[in-house]
Design a protein around this motif. Structure first.
Motif, PDB file in Angstrom:
ATOM      1  N   SER A 142      24.481  90.382  83.726  1.00 27.33           N
ATOM      2  CA  SER A 142      25.115  89.583  82.884  1.00 27.33           C
ATOM      3  C   SER A 142      24.634  89.946  81.321  1.00 27.33           C
ATOM      4  O   SER A 142      25.752  90.240  80.524  1.00 27.33           O
ATOM      5  CB  SER A 142      24.954  88.308  83.134  1.00 27.33           C
ATOM      6  OG  SER A 142      25.499  87.493  82.149  1.00 27.33           O
ATOM      7  N   LEU A 143      23.590  90.027  81.138  1.00 24.69           N
ATOM      8  CA  LEU A 143      23.125  90.271  79.733  1.00 24.69           C
ATOM      9  C   LEU A 143      23.371  91.713  79.585  1.00 24.69           C
ATOM     10  O   LEU A 143      23.647  92.390  78.378  1.00 24.69           O
ATOM     11  CB  LEU A 143      21.659  90.056  79.830  1.00 24.69           C
ATOM     12  CG  LEU A 143      21.132  88.534  79.505  1.00 24.69           C
ATOM     13  CD1 LEU A 143      19.667  88.470  79.901  1.00 24.69           C
ATOM     14  CD2 LEU A 143      21.688  88.097  77.969  1.00 24.69           C
ATOM     15  N   LYS A 144      23.305  92.574  80.314  1.00 25.07           N
ATOM     16  CA  LYS A 144      23.842  94.194  80.124  1.00 25.07           C
ATOM     17  C   LYS A 144      25.118  94.206  79.776  1.00 25.07           C
ATOM     18  O   LYS A 144      25.455  94.807  78.714  1.00 25.07           O
ATOM     19  CB  LYS A 144      23.515  95.046  81.384  1.00 25.07           C
ATOM     20  CG  LYS A 144      21.981  95.603  81.485  1.00 25.07           C
ATOM     21  CD  LYS A 144      22.308  96.487  82.751  1.00 25.07           C
ATOM     22  CE  LYS A 144      20.744  96.985  83.064  1.00 25.07           C
ATOM     23  NZ  LYS A 144      20.885  97.950  84.153  1.00 25.07           N
ATOM     24  N   LEU A 145      26.073  93.422  80.365  1.00 28.13           N
ATOM     25  CA  LEU A 145      27.481  93.312  80.011  1.00 28.13           C
ATOM     26  C   LEU A 145      27.634  92.645  78.532  1.00 28.13           C
ATOM     27  O   LEU A 145      28.527  93.239  77.871  1.00 28.13           O
ATOM     28  CB  LEU A 145      28.224  92.314  81.185  1.00 28.13           C
ATOM     29  CG  LEU A 145      28.491  93.251  82.521  1.00 28.13           C
ATOM     30  CD1 LEU A 145      29.236  92.301  83.499  1.00 28.13           C
ATOM     31  CD2 LEU A 145      29.067  94.689  82.612  1.00 28.13           C
ATOM     32  N   THR A 146      26.899  91.857  78.532  1.00 30.53           N
ATOM     33  CA  THR A 146      27.057  90.903  77.015  1.00 30.53           C
ATOM     34  C   THR A 146      26.744  92.007  76.101  1.00 30.53           C
ATOM     35  O   THR A 146      27.272  92.109  75.114  1.00 30.53           O
ATOM     36  CB  THR A 146      26.102  89.897  77.180  1.00 30.53           C
ATOM     37  OG1 THR A 146      26.263  89.080  78.074  1.00 30.53           O
ATOM     38  CG2 THR A 146      26.248  89.154  75.806  1.00 30.53           C
ATOM     39  N   VAL A 147      25.734  92.653  76.283  1.00 29.14           N
ATOM     40  CA  VAL A 147      25.295  93.833  75.239  1.00 29.14           C
ATOM     41  C   VAL A 147      26.201  95.005  75.093  1.00 29.14           C
ATOM     42  O   VAL A 147      26.620  95.493  73.958  1.00 29.14           O
ATOM     43  CB  VAL A 147      23.794  94.660  75.776  1.00 29.14           C
ATOM     44  CG1 VAL A 147      23.545  95.699  74.956  1.00 29.14           C
ATOM     45  CG2 VAL A 147      22.805  93.478  75.636  1.00 29.14           C
ATOM     46  N   ILE A 148      26.824  95.449  76.376  1.00 32.38           N
ATOM     47  CA  ILE A 148      27.735  96.547  76.253  1.00 32.38           C
ATOM     48  C   ILE A 148      29.065  95.839  75.335  1.00 32.38           C
ATOM     49  O   ILE A 148      29.662  96.618  74.530  1.00 32.38           O
ATOM     50  CB  ILE A 148      28.245  96.744  77.594  1.00 32.38           C
ATOM     51  CG1 ILE A 148      27.234  97.472  78.298  1.00 32.38           C
ATOM     52  CG2 ILE A 148      29.594  97.661  77.672  1.00 32.38           C
ATOM     53  CD1 ILE A 148      27.406  97.959  79.948  1.00 32.38           C
TER      54      ILE A 148
END
Ligand code: FSO
Ligand code: SF4
Length: 541
Positions: A142-148
């Protein structure tokens, strides 16, 4: 196909068969492969920086390429094939400059196919790899997607700033580092929370850069009346967010008798002295928010220039009148690559005109930070004497899904002794309401585009400073609506600044896992919108 980057995402989970925005699975796969390749470029560029090797071309290209994958920007497979090959070429050029061989992830060496079919298959595989590598921890995913998604927001602001000649190496370095981090399997949940907050900090910087670019080039916005009624005559409509594209079109249409109209997020362009005052044929504004464009573009008599997001699948009734610029693309729609608007002007002169000037209707824009802070003494006085009880920032994107009437209802119900600041395209639900004034201060002030969120933040920080309180102690509530990825980066900026009690709607992002949302609730009291009455009462309590 899996894409969950915008609020429109199917079943509030992810578009799996076809994008609700009109994005095809093939284009989605090519965007995934592009991101995969950009991660490799990010790794190599980060290592190169350690040797003092910088590539201006890789920096600016990273912003343009990431921006092209933002919702409703580019739907043209051929453009993504070009971006993919260029990413690989820039990565290889940079890698060849390194003084010694590197140990990086396989993305530093990934070679890509030649044909469209090969690239699409590779894109599907890359998406599968990314999801399966991340699936073991749903919160990190979830946080990786948020960062992307936040990176796409930064890239959009960076792109607009660089078009006006403004750059910041720190922004480019962060983009590359964050792209590289996506291949680092050792990062913990806390690391990803920190990267997301760092993204908010860098986004503040890039918004500051864009604010400087806009105001140094076009002057500080001033409160300006904008006509909403068409004027008899030939007409061109310009949509999106890019002021440079608009300026070039205005230059090229001088003395042609053509009236230029803004659409959507270009409304605040009228507030800039070096646009509106310099070019009187920047006549007025036509239409509302992006999701109404298929009806509004069909009714407009002249050509339409789409400078950035949000482009919807063009209907046959007007598709031949649409032109795209910069990172925007649609197959079979004419792309203008060098800000040469000759074809647009020729079409405008050939096409029908508005036959009559309709009854005057108007709105105000141009209440950016300088204009508001020029009357800071009056504002502070009105607060101290109880004439202004509360400020509401009702800002963010509009969208096509139901549930957004909350925002217009909210503004209608705001008590008479409160002021509404707004920005971005969500305002079109209430931008022409007559809310009157308090001691000469308008009760509804348009700060600008979503790209002007920096201005709204500066207004809040200056008021906090004037009252000598923390920004969270101000009589100010933020009621935000999100749609695409610039809103993700702005939200991370607000969290980085420690701003609490933000209300977010119309739905929460699908890519935020329950645990990550709980964390945001705990630390920042981030909350979903409920009903206008309940939220208003809570804000004013
Ligand atoms: Fe709206 Fe579209 Fe500006 Fe977004 S036009 S939705 S936040 O792309 O960019 O506000
Ligand atoms: Fe779906 Fe939004 Fe992705 Fe388009 S951008 S495919 S609507 S999640």
């Amino acid at each position: 196909m899996f894409c969950s980057q915008c609020e429109q995402t199917a079943s509030e989970q992810g578009c799996l068969k076809w994008g609700a925005c009109g994005k095809s699975p093939d284009v989605d796969a090519l965007q995934d492969l592009l991101l995969h390749c950009l991660r490799g470029l990010g790794e190599v560029a980060t290592i190169a920086r350690q040797y003092g090797i910088l590539s201006f071309e890789a920096n600016t290209f990273t912003c343009e390429a990431l921006f092209s994958t933002l919702t409703n920007v580019n739907f043209d497979a051929e453009d993504f094939i070009h971006y993919i090959h260029k990413t690989v070429q820039l990565r290889d050029n940079l890698r060849a400059l390194l003084p010694q061989p590197i140990t990086g992830s396989p993305l530093c060496w990934l070679s890509v196919g030649e044909t469209k079919e090969e690239l699409i298959q590779q894109g599907k595989n890359s998406e599968f790899d990314f999801i399966s590598q991340s699936a073991s921890n749903v919160d990190i995913f979830s946080l990786k997607l948020t960062v992307i998604y936040g990176l796409k927001g930064i890239a959009a602001y960076g792109y607009h700033a660089q078009e006006l000649g403004h750059h910041d190496e720190r922004v480019y370095a962060f983009c590359h580092e964050a792209l590289a981090a996506l291949s680092n399997a050792d990062l913990t949940l806390d690391d990803w929370v920190n990267i997301a907050l760092k993204l908010g900090e860098v986004n503040l910087r890039v918004m500051e850069l864009l604010d400087a670019a806009n105001t140094e080039t076009y002057g500080h916005p001033v409160p300006t009346t904008v006509a909403l009624n068409p004027h008899a005559g030939k007409a061109i409509l310009v949509s999106g967010h890019d002021l440079k594209d608009l300026e070039e079109l205005l230059k090229q249409t001088e003395n042609t008798g053509i009236y230029v109209y803004t659409h959507g997020e270009l409304l605040p362009a009228h507030g800039y002295p070096k646009l509106k005052q310099k070019y009187p044929h920047l006549y007025g504004h036509y239409g509302t928010a992006w999701q109404n464009q298929t009806r509004e573009f069909a009714d407009f008599p002249g050509p339409i220039v789409m400078t950035t997001n949000c482009l919807m699948p063009p209907h046959q009734t007007y598709k031949n009148r649409v032109f795209t610029c910069g990172p925007v693309g649609w197959p079979d729609v004419t792309h203008l690559s060098s800000r040469d608007f000759t074809a647009v002007i020729k079409m405008a002169l050939e096409l029908p005109r508005f036959t009559e000037t309709q009854e005057p209707r108007q709105v105000m824009t141009g209440f950016a930070r300088n204009a508001v802070l020029n009357v800071a003494d009056e504002v502070i006085n009105a607060v101290k004497t109880g004439k202004i009880r509360h400020f509401f920032l009702v800002g963010g994107c509009d969208g096509a899904k139901p549930g957004r009437s909350y925002y217009s209802e909210f503004v209608e119900k705001v008590p008479q002794d409160c002021v509404v600041l707004t920005l971005a395209c969500g305002k079109f639900r209430f931008f022409d309401q007559e809310l009157g004034e308090i001691n000469g201060i308008p009760r509804l002030m348009d700060v600008g585009q979503c790209n002007d969120a920096y201005s709204a933040i500066q207004i809040a920080l200056a008021l906090a400073n004037a009252f000598n309180v923390d920004v969270n102690e101000l009589p100010l509530s933020m009621i935000l609506s999100w749609y695409e990825q610039k809103a993700v980066s702005i939200l991370l900026t607000l969290l980085y600044l420690g701003i609490k009690d933000i209300r977010l709607g119309p739905t929460l992002p699908a890519f935020i896992s329950p645990n990550v949302f709980q964390l945001l609730q705990r630390q920042y009291n981030l909350q979903p919108i409920t009903t206008p009455d309940a939220d208003l009462a809570a804000c004013l309590a």
